[in-house]
Design a protein around this motif. Structure first.
Motif, PDB file in Angstrom:
ATOM      1  N   UNK A  33       0.797  -1.231   0.000  1.00  0.00           N
ATOM      2  CA  UNK A  33       0.000   0.000   0.000  1.00  0.00           C
ATOM      3  C   UNK A  33       0.832   1.286   0.000  1.00  0.00           C
ATOM      4  N   UNK A  34       2.145   1.168  -0.017  1.00  0.00           N
ATOM      5  CA  UNK A  34       3.008   2.346  -0.068  1.00  0.00           C
ATOM      6  C   UNK A  34       3.152   3.089   1.253  1.00  0.00           C
ATOM      7  N   UNK A  35       2.682   2.507   2.349  1.00  0.00           N
ATOM      8  CA  UNK A  35       2.791   3.159   3.663  1.00  0.00           C
ATOM      9  C   UNK A  35       4.244   3.129   4.140  1.00  0.00           C
ATOM     10  N   UNK A  36       4.765   4.295   4.504  1.00  0.00           N
ATOM     11  CA  UNK A  36       6.120   4.342   5.060  1.00  0.00           C
ATOM     12  C   UNK A  36       6.067   3.880   6.506  1.00  0.00           C
ATOM     13  N   UNK A  37       6.911   2.907   6.853  1.00  0.00           N
ATOM     14  CA  UNK A  37       6.896   2.377   8.214  1.00  0.00           C
ATOM     15  C   UNK A  37       8.184   2.680   8.964  1.00  0.00           C
ATOM     16  N   UNK A  38       9.169   3.263   8.283  1.00  0.00           N
ATOM     17  CA  UNK A  38      10.403   3.592   8.978  1.00  0.00           C
ATOM     18  C   UNK A  38      11.351   4.387   8.111  1.00  0.00           C
ATOM     19  N   UNK A  39      12.262   5.081   8.775  1.00  0.00           N
ATOM     20  CA  UNK A  39      13.318   5.807   8.068  1.00  0.00           C
ATOM     21  C   UNK A  39      14.419   6.128   9.050  1.00  0.00           C
ATOM     22  N   UNK A  40      15.588   6.446   8.523  1.00  0.00           N
ATOM     23  CA  UNK A  40      16.712   6.797   9.377  1.00  0.00           C
ATOM     24  C   UNK A  40      18.019   6.345   8.769  1.00  0.00           C
ATOM     25  N   UNK A  41      18.975   6.076   9.630  1.00  0.00           N
ATOM     26  CA  UNK A  41      20.275   5.546   9.218  1.00  0.00           C
ATOM     27  C   UNK A  41      20.159   4.023   9.220  1.00  0.00           C
ATOM     28  N   UNK A  42      20.645   3.380   8.181  1.00  0.00           N
ATOM     29  CA  UNK A  42      20.478   1.934   8.066  1.00  0.00           C
ATOM     30  C   UNK A  42      21.229   1.210   9.183  1.00  0.00           C
ATOM     31  N   UNK A  43      20.437   0.545   9.997  1.00  0.00           N
ATOM     32  CA  UNK A  43      20.904  -0.345  11.062  1.00  0.00           C
ATOM     33  C   UNK A  43      19.919  -1.506  10.989  1.00  0.00           C
ATOM     34  N   UNK A  44      20.369  -2.641  10.475  1.00  0.00           N
ATOM     35  CA  UNK A  44      19.443  -3.720  10.174  1.00  0.00           C
ATOM     36  C   UNK A  44      18.774  -4.304  11.412  1.00  0.00           C
ATOM     37  N   UNK A  45      19.391  -4.207  12.578  1.00  0.00           N
ATOM     38  CA  UNK A  45      18.721  -4.648  13.804  1.00  0.00           C
ATOM     39  C   UNK A  45      17.505  -3.757  14.079  1.00  0.00           C
ATOM     40  N   UNK A  46      17.677  -2.443  13.904  1.00  0.00           N
ATOM     41  CA  UNK A  46      16.571  -1.506  14.119  1.00  0.00           C
ATOM     42  C   UNK A  46      15.483  -1.700  13.058  1.00  0.00           C
ATOM     43  N   UNK A  47      15.890  -1.939  11.815  1.00  0.00           N
ATOM     44  CA  UNK A  47      14.912  -2.160  10.742  1.00  0.00           C
ATOM     45  C   UNK A  47      14.133  -3.445  11.004  1.00  0.00           C
ATOM     46  N   UNK A  48      14.814  -4.480  11.491  1.00  0.00           N
ATOM     47  CA  UNK A  48      14.136  -5.734  11.820  1.00  0.00           C
ATOM     48  C   UNK A  48      13.085  -5.503  12.907  1.00  0.00           C
ATOM     49  N   UNK A  49      13.399  -4.690  13.895  1.00  0.00           N
ATOM     50  CA  UNK A  49      12.435  -4.361  14.956  1.00  0.00           C
ATOM     51  C   UNK A  49      11.255  -3.576  14.381  1.00  0.00           C
ATOM     52  N   UNK A  50      11.530  -2.656  13.462  1.00  0.00           N
ATOM     53  CA  UNK A  50      10.459  -1.894  12.800  1.00  0.00           C
ATOM     54  C   UNK A  50       9.518  -2.836  12.062  1.00  0.00           C
ATOM     55  N   UNK A  51      10.087  -3.798  11.351  1.00  0.00           N
ATOM     56  CA  UNK A  51       9.269  -4.771  10.615  1.00  0.00           C
ATOM     57  C   UNK A  51       8.436  -5.591  11.590  1.00  0.00           C
ATOM     58  N   UNK A  52       9.034  -6.029  12.679  1.00  0.00           N
ATOM     59  CA  UNK A  52       8.326  -6.823  13.677  1.00  0.00           C
ATOM     60  C   UNK A  52       7.145  -6.042  14.262  1.00  0.00           C
ATOM     61  N   UNK A  53       7.387  -4.789  14.603  1.00  0.00           N
ATOM     62  CA  UNK A  53       6.319  -3.939  15.147  1.00  0.00           C
ATOM     63  C   UNK A  53       5.218  -3.755  14.114  1.00  0.00           C
ATOM     64  N   UNK A  54       5.591  -3.515  12.875  1.00  0.00           N
ATOM     65  CA  UNK A  54       4.611  -3.327  11.809  1.00  0.00           C
ATOM     66  C   UNK A  54       3.756  -4.571  11.629  1.00  0.00           C
ATOM     67  N   UNK A  55       4.389  -5.742  11.671  1.00  0.00           N
ATOM     68  CA  UNK A  55       3.633  -6.972  11.486  1.00  0.00           C
ATOM     69  C   UNK A  55       2.694  -7.242  12.658  1.00  0.00           C
TER      70      UNK A  55
END
Length: 159
Positions: free
Chosen positions: A68-90
């Motif tokens: 759906x094109x919804x932005x769920x995160x942004x910042x400096x790439x830190x894959x641990x933080x991105x993984x947490x963002x994905x987990x929260x989104x799911x």
């Protein structure tokens, strides 16, 4: 937009304005990655696919749900933080599907079924189809229980 993958990550880097003295430092681009220069667009269904070979580590990103094109995160790439963002989104998707499941509930169910509780396996459970099938099965079992109880009530009274 490509929708055969769950996530789209736009990767950027500093542009010509990068100069810590004028305020366009790394923090600026982490807070405003859309201000930088585009260097990559990565699609993936999980953190490992987004990580790829790790070449974008330390750059800046914007992460979107491809559906759906919804932005769920942004910042400096830190894959641990991105993984947490994905987990929260799911897990938010679970709430949107009227479930009260937590990540621990899902992990426990996977472990009980002798299934490794990886992020990929958790993501397979957190889908609208899975939840709908679960709800349909609960309704079916509930109707059977009502039928059994009604049958028991009338059998006891001899009717």
């Amino acid at each position: 937009m490509r929708t055969d993958k769950k996530y789209m990550m736009i990767v950027t880097e500093e542009d010509d304005r990068y100069d810590a003295e004028d305020g366009y430092d790394c923090d600026f681009y982490a807070d405003h990655p859309w201000e930088g220069n585009l260097i990559d667009i990565v699609y993936g269904n999980n953190i490992d696919e987004l990580r790829g070979n790790g070449e974008n580590e330390g750059m800046f990103y914007m992460l979107y749900l491809a559906e759906n094109g919804e932005r769920i995160g942004y910042g400096c790439i830190d894959f641990d933080a991105i993984e947490e963002t994905i987990s929260i989104s799911e897990l938010e998707k679970c709430k949107d599907m009227n479930t009260t499941w937590t990540k621990d509930d899902i992990i426990n169910a996977l472990v009980e079924g002798d299934i490794e509780p990886t992020n990929v396996n958790i993501a397979k459970v957190i889908t609208a189809d899975f939840v709908q099938n679960f709800n349909d099965r609960v309704i079916e079992l509930g109707n059977e229980m009502i039928s059994w109880q009604v049958s028991d009530v009338f059998k006891k009274k001899g009717e």
